[in-house]
Scaffold this motif. Structure first.
Motif, PDB file in Angstrom:
ATOM      1  N   LYS A  37      -2.098  24.504 -13.702  1.00 46.14           N
ATOM      2  CA  LYS A  37      -3.001  24.536 -12.548  1.00 46.14           C
ATOM      3  C   LYS A  37      -2.252  24.833 -11.255  1.00 46.14           C
ATOM      4  O   LYS A  37      -2.764  25.526 -10.369  1.00 46.14           O
ATOM      5  N   ILE A  38      -1.031  24.305 -11.126  1.00 44.15           N
ATOM      6  CA  ILE A  38      -0.283  24.476  -9.876  1.00 44.15           C
ATOM      7  C   ILE A  38       0.722  25.628  -9.965  1.00 44.15           C
ATOM      8  O   ILE A  38       1.567  25.781  -9.074  1.00 44.15           O
ATOM      9  N   ASN A  39       0.633  26.444 -11.012  1.00 47.52           N
ATOM     10  CA  ASN A  39       1.519  27.609 -11.185  1.00 47.52           C
ATOM     11  C   ASN A  39       2.995  27.208 -11.161  1.00 47.52           C
ATOM     12  O   ASN A  39       3.816  27.828 -10.479  1.00 47.52           O
ATOM     13  N   TYR A  40       3.316  26.190 -11.912  1.00 46.54           N
ATOM     14  CA  TYR A  40       4.655  25.606 -11.884  1.00 46.54           C
ATOM     15  C   TYR A  40       5.739  26.620 -12.271  1.00 46.54           C
ATOM     16  O   TYR A  40       6.748  26.776 -11.563  1.00 46.54           O
ATOM     17  N   LYS A  41       5.558  27.323 -13.365  1.00 48.44           N
ATOM     18  CA  LYS A  41       6.592  28.242 -13.838  1.00 48.44           C
ATOM     19  C   LYS A  41       6.789  29.404 -12.877  1.00 48.44           C
ATOM     20  O   LYS A  41       7.929  29.810 -12.605  1.00 48.44           O
ATOM     21  N   GLU A  42       5.689  29.947 -12.353  1.00 49.79           N
ATOM     22  CA  GLU A  42       5.814  31.053 -11.405  1.00 49.79           C
ATOM     23  C   GLU A  42       6.535  30.599 -10.143  1.00 49.79           C
ATOM     24  O   GLU A  42       7.379  31.335  -9.600  1.00 49.79           O
ATOM     25  N   ARG A  43       6.242  29.389  -9.687  1.00 51.96           N
ATOM     26  CA  ARG A  43       6.902  28.870  -8.487  1.00 51.96           C
ATOM     27  C   ARG A  43       8.386  28.600  -8.750  1.00 51.96           C
ATOM     28  O   ARG A  43       9.223  28.772  -7.854  1.00 51.96           O
ATOM     29  N   GLU A  49      14.629  32.867  -6.927  1.00 53.81           N
ATOM     30  CA  GLU A  49      14.853  34.076  -6.145  1.00 53.81           C
ATOM     31  C   GLU A  49      15.180  33.730  -4.694  1.00 53.81           C
ATOM     32  O   GLU A  49      16.064  34.344  -4.085  1.00 53.81           O
ATOM     33  N   PHE A  50      14.492  32.750  -4.143  1.00 53.01           N
ATOM     34  CA  PHE A  50      14.764  32.305  -2.772  1.00 53.01           C
ATOM     35  C   PHE A  50      16.192  31.803  -2.651  1.00 53.01           C
ATOM     36  O   PHE A  50      16.913  32.155  -1.701  1.00 53.01           O
TER      37      PHE A  50
END
Length: 369
Positions: A37-43, A49-50
Motif C-alpha cells: 500500500k505504501i510502495n515500500y519496495k519502490e521507495r 538512488e538518492f
C-alpha cells in the motif's frame, strides 16, 4: 531483528516474516499488504538512488511492528440518567477526560444504545459520590471499560422501558420515557466493571510503522520525511479521535528516542531533566513532514466493546522505528566512507551529537573541490 538481518545479510522484513509467532497473530498477512500500500519496495529503490547521488545527505527507511497485549484491570463505574421531561440523557463515568476523547465516545455509546441523537446526551465530569471506587485512567483500557459500563447501564434502562415500547411501537423516545416515569419506573442505572467479568476478554492489537528520514551528515540535523502507520483499532468508536491518538502516541514515542535525555549530577544524583523546561516533546516542525495514519478496516474485534480495540498507548511501541531509519541513513554514509560496518551503534537519544559521532566521517573526506 534489524541487527540479526544485517549480520546474516538478509532483508529485515523477511527475517521478521519467518519468526512471527503462529498463534494470535495477524502480522504475517498485514505486513505484506501494508508495504504494498505504501510502495515500500519502490521507495527503497529511490532511497538507494538518492544516497548514490548525495554524499552529505543520506536517507534511510525501516519498518517496525507490534502485537500489543491488552489486560483488563480495575473497576470502572458509570451512572446513566434519563430525564422524563425532554428525554435527554446524562452520563457520568469514572474515567477522566485527559484529551483522549472519552467523553465524546461515551456520548456516542449512549446514543447508539438508546437509538437517539448524540446531541441528546451530555457527559458530566467524574464525581466520586456518583461513580466511586474507580480505577486510574490508564493502561489504554479506560475508554473501553467505561463504554462497557455505560452499555450495561443502558441495558438496564431499556429492559424497564421494553413493556412501554411493546405497547406503543410507534411512540417517540421522549413519549416512552415520559410515560414510564409517570408509571413510577426508574430512569437511572449504574454499573461497575470488574476485571473478573468473564465477558471482558483480553486480546492483541497489531500495528505497523515505516519511517523515511534524511540526515545531514555534516551538521547532524535530521528530517523525518514521511511516516506511515497502520493501527488495528477494530471497529473504531470514533475514527477521528483514534487517528489523533495514534498520531499523539507516535509523536510522544519518537520524542523519547530523539530528545529525551536523563541528565543528573554525578556527585549528588540530582536529576536535572525533571520538568517541562528540560523535558519536552518534539515541535510542530520536527514531526513527520508527511504523516499518514491508516486504521484497519472491516475487521471488528470479536471480543471488544462494540467491536473496538484500545488505541491510546499501543502506537507508542512503534516509535523506535525512527531510530532504525536514522541508523539506515548513517550506514549509507559509512559505506561511502569505506567502513565495513554491518550494524552501526547509534546512541539514544538520537540528537545531533549522536548522529555526528555515529557517522564518524574520516578527516580526509572533508575536501573542498
Amino acid at each position: 531483528m534489524d541487527h540479526i538481518a544485517e549480520e546474516i545479510n538478509r532483508d529485515p522484513v523477511e527475517v521478521r516474516m519467518v519468526n512471527y509467532r503462529l498463534q494470535d497473530n495477524d502480522l504475517p498477512k498485514l505486513v505484506p499488504m501494508f508495504l504494498e500500500k505504501i510502495n515500500y519496495k519502490e521507495r527503497q529503490e529511490r532511497i538507494k538512488e538518492f544516497n548514490k547521488l548525495n554524499r552529505w545527505k543520506k536517507r534511510g527507511m525501516k519498518l517496525n511492528n507490534m502485537a500489543f497485549p491488552t489486560a483488563y484491570l480495575g473497576n470502572y463505574g458509570a451512572l446513566v440518567s434519563v430525564y422524563h421531561g425532554d428525554g435527554s440523557v446524562v452520563v457520568n463515568i469514572g474515567g477522566i477526560e485527559i484529551g483522549q476523547g472519552i467523553f465524546t465516545k461515551m456520548a456516542q455509546v449512549a446514543a447508539f444504545e438508546f437509538d437517539i441523537p448524540v446531541e441528546t446526551v451530555s457527559i458530566i465530569p467524574c464525581l466520586n459520590f456518583a461513580t466511586p471506587n474507580t480505577f486510574a485512567t490508564a493502561s489504554s483500557i479506560t475508554s473501553e471499560c467505561c463504554a462497557y459500563a455505560v452499555i450495561r447501564c443502558c441495558d438496564q434502562i431499556k429492559a424497564r422501558l421494553a413493556p412501554f415500547r411493546a405497547a406503543r411501537p410507534q411512540a417517540s423516545w421522549r413519549e416512552i420515557v415520559f410515560e414510564a416515569d409517570a408509571q413510577g419506573v426508574s430512569l437511572q442505572a449504574n454499573y461497575l466493571t470488574s476485571d473478573n467479568d468473564p465477558r471482558l476478554i483480553n486480546y492483541s492489537i497489531f500495528g505497523i510503522a515505516v519511517t523515511e528520514v534524511e540526515v545531514d551528515i555534516l551538521t547532524g540535523t535530521k528530517w523525518i520525511v514521511r511516516a506511515d502507520i497502520f493501527e488495528d483499532a477494530g471497529r473504531s468508536l470514533n475514527p477521528g479521535i483514534d487517528v489523533g491518538q495514534v498520531e499523539g502516541a507516535f509523536v510522544m514515542a519518537i520524542s523519547l528516542w530523539l530528545i529525551e535525555d536523563i541528565v543528573y549530577n554525578e556527585h549528588t544524583g540530582e536529576l536535572y531533566t525533571d520538568r517541562t523546561w528540560t523535558y519536552k516533546v518534539i515541535g510542530a516542525k520536527d514531526i513527520p513532514y508527511d504523516f499518514r495514519v491508516f486504521l484497519r478496516r472491516k475487521r471488528p474485534n470479536p471480543v471488544g466493546i462494540l467491536g473496538s480495540k484500545a488505541v491510546g498507548e499501543p502506537p507508542g511501541c512503534l516509535g523506535y522505528v525512527v531510530v532504525e531509519s536514522l541508523r539506515d541513513a548513517i550506514e549509507a554514509s559509512h559505506r561511502d566512507s569505506g567502513y565495513d560496518t554491518k550494524y552501526v551503534c547509534l546512541e539514544v537519544p538520537v540528537n545531533v551529537e549522536s548522529l555526528i559521532e555515529a557517522a564518524d566521517v574520516k578527516l580526509e573526506e572533508f575536501v573542498l573541490y
